[in-house]
Design an enzyme around this catalytic site. Structure first.
Site, PDB file in Angstrom:
ATOM      1  N   TYR A   1       0.845  -1.197   0.000  1.00  0.00           N
ATOM      2  CA  TYR A   1       0.000   0.000   0.000  1.00  0.00           C
ATOM      3  C   TYR A   1       0.876   1.242   0.000  1.00  0.00           C
ATOM      4  O   TYR A   1       1.857   1.304   0.746  1.00  0.00           O
ATOM      5  CB  TYR A   1      -0.890   0.045   1.238  1.00  0.00           C
ATOM      6  CG  TYR A   1      -2.307  -0.360   0.946  1.00  0.00           C
ATOM      7  CD1 TYR A   1      -3.058   0.330   0.009  1.00  0.00           C
ATOM      8  CD2 TYR A   1      -2.897  -1.434   1.600  1.00  0.00           C
ATOM      9  CE1 TYR A   1      -4.357  -0.032  -0.286  1.00  0.00           C
ATOM     10  CE2 TYR A   1      -4.198  -1.814   1.324  1.00  0.00           C
ATOM     11  CZ  TYR A   1      -4.929  -1.111   0.381  1.00  0.00           C
ATOM     12  OH  TYR A   1      -6.211  -1.470   0.097  1.00  0.00           O
TER      13      TYR A   1
ATOM     14  N   THR B   1      -4.534   6.272 -21.729  1.00  0.00           N
ATOM     15  CA  THR B   1      -4.221   4.958 -21.190  1.00  0.00           C
ATOM     16  C   THR B   1      -2.750   4.708 -21.496  1.00  0.00           C
ATOM     17  O   THR B   1      -2.142   5.422 -22.306  1.00  0.00           O
ATOM     18  CB  THR B   1      -5.066   3.857 -21.849  1.00  0.00           C
ATOM     19  OG1 THR B   1      -4.950   3.989 -23.258  1.00  0.00           O
ATOM     20  CG2 THR B   1      -6.524   3.947 -21.438  1.00  0.00           C
TER      21      THR B   1
END
Ligand code: DSN
Length: 423
Positions: A59, A231
């Site tokens: 994380y 993208t």
């Protein structure tokens, strides 16, 4: 009973033969098919290694130097590399590399630029636009008031006078230049001029053409746009993901609306792979690759035209083309054509053509693109051959013998241009 430590040591094939078999089958499918979906590509081994790395374990909410968790020293290194390389690649002042996808990048920009209910002007989905540019069934269309411009009925190109007239009429707060199925260049400078005139901010979504832009094969929107989104997995040939570029003045606003505004923990393994892909795109051979994509698209479109097919707008300037099937096969739908081609190991997608009389689930057209075949090393001679194979399939009336005959030729051709899938 098996202990956890044993389980952690085992290979995928040992621990999950079903998934391992599916991966192996997919490697074979990719090896033995011609990939003509304009938004797809084959990434390098290095990009896949990075995407499959231990960065998936971590994380790292926040940004380099400002994380909400300990242990982020290596996360900061790769995210900083990705940001710097993206800025260098596109000559941008600021990059946010955390968006999980192009749609996530776009919604973060909507949140940064608009209040709910405000107006957006974008290209109609039926004329090549994208669902994240304001389609009613997407969050962008549910929360904001979206109006659209289309292509000209004669030229099948975007008419900038029409865009200007609609902008004057609707006074959008955000103007979008971008597409998922448009074979011509966009005039980003003209879009910026219109945005300035009506007091809108300009979002340029270069998801399809990012690789071309990075290599100078398409004019860049970065000097003109407030926000540029893309993208990273199409012509840019990186991992699946999104990217936002903006001016320094908007950096904090954009970062805030990506995290915590619309996302939680970043996908650090994917950001790592983005850093690798941007590094690859900075190499001189990437320019050669992008040039070849465009030459291949032109060769494929010309060869298809030689077989009688009508190309929307008469051809292509970029990596993709829209083939109107009706000139040669009036009764053949895009849906049926896509299915026959897949049986013959040629992969593409049905697509609406502008002013299509058929439904989006049927369509009168196909969208074809050359990034993936170019990655395999194919050139213009192969494009002429591919056009011949496509024509053979579409003229077969679905005869199984004919489709399987083409499949054999496709397999043979693919074997001459192998993909690197071994680890
Ligand atoms: N699905 C992509 C494409 O094929 O163009 C756009 O998101």
């Amino acid at each position: 009973m098996q202990t956890m430590s044993n389980l952690m040591q085992q290979s995928l094939a040992e621990i999950d033969p079903q998934v391992a078999a599916a991966i192996e089958a997919e490697e074979l499918r990719q090896q033995e098919t011609l990939e003509l979906i304009a938004s797809e590509n084959h990434v390098s081994r290095a990009v896949r290694q990075a995407a499959g790395s231990v960065f998936t374990n971590k994380y790292a909410e926040g940004y380099p130097g400002r994380r909400y968790y300990g242990g982020c020293v290596n996360m900061d290194t790769v995210e900083e590399l990705a940001r710097q390389r993206a800025c260098e690649l596109f000559s941008a002042e600021h990059a946010n590399v955390q968006p999980h996808s192009g749609a996530s990048a776009n919604i973060a920009v909507f949140l940064a630029a608009l209040q709910p209910g405000e107006t957006v002007l974008s290209l109609d989905l039926a004329h090549g636009g994208h669902l994240s540019h304001g389609l009613k069934v997407n969050i962008s269309g549910a929360i904001y008031n979206c109006v659209s411009y289309g292509v000209d009925a004669e030229t099948e190109r975007i008419d900038m006078d029409n865009v200007r007239a609609l902008a004057r009429q609707h006074k959008p707060r955000l103007l979008i230049a971008g597409f998922s199925a448009y074979p011509r260049q966009l005039d980003f400078e003209a879009f910026a001029d219109i945005a300035r005139e009506v007091g809108a901010r300009l979002l340029c979504d270069i998801a399809h053409i990012a690789g071309l832009v990075a290599a100078g094969e398409h004019p860049s929107p970065v000097p003109h746009a407030d926000f540029t989104t893309t993208t990273t997995h199409k012509t840019l040939r990186g991992p699946r993901g999104g990217l936002i570029l903006c001016k320094g003045d908007d950096a904090r606003l954009v970062d805030k609306w990506v995290f915590p505004g619309s996302q939680g923990g970043p996908l650090m393994h994917i950001i790592t792979a983005k850093a690798v892909a941007f590094g690859e795109a900075l190499r001189p051979d990437f320019k050669t690759y992008q040039k070849q994509i465009v030459s291949n698209a032109r060769a494929l479109s010309e060869a298809l035209a030689g077989h009688g097919y009508r190309l929307v707008s008469g051809g292509t300037d970029n990596h993709l083309m829209l083939v109107d099937l009706r000139a040669v096969h009036p009764d053949l739908t895009g849906k049926q054509a896509e299915a026959w081609l897949e049986t013959a190991n040629i992969i593409c997608n049905k697509n609406m053509i502008p002013f299509d009389e058929r439904k989006p689930t049927q369509t009168s057209g196909l969208r074809l693109g050359t990034p993936a075949l170019t990655t395999r090393g194919m050139g213009t001679a192969e494009m002429t051959a591919v056009a011949g194979l496509i024509h053979e399939v579409l003229s077969s009336d679905g005869s199984e013998a004919a489709l399987l005959g083409v499949r054999g030729k496709v397999r043979e051709m693919c074997s001459q241009f192998p993909l690197c899938h071994d680890e």
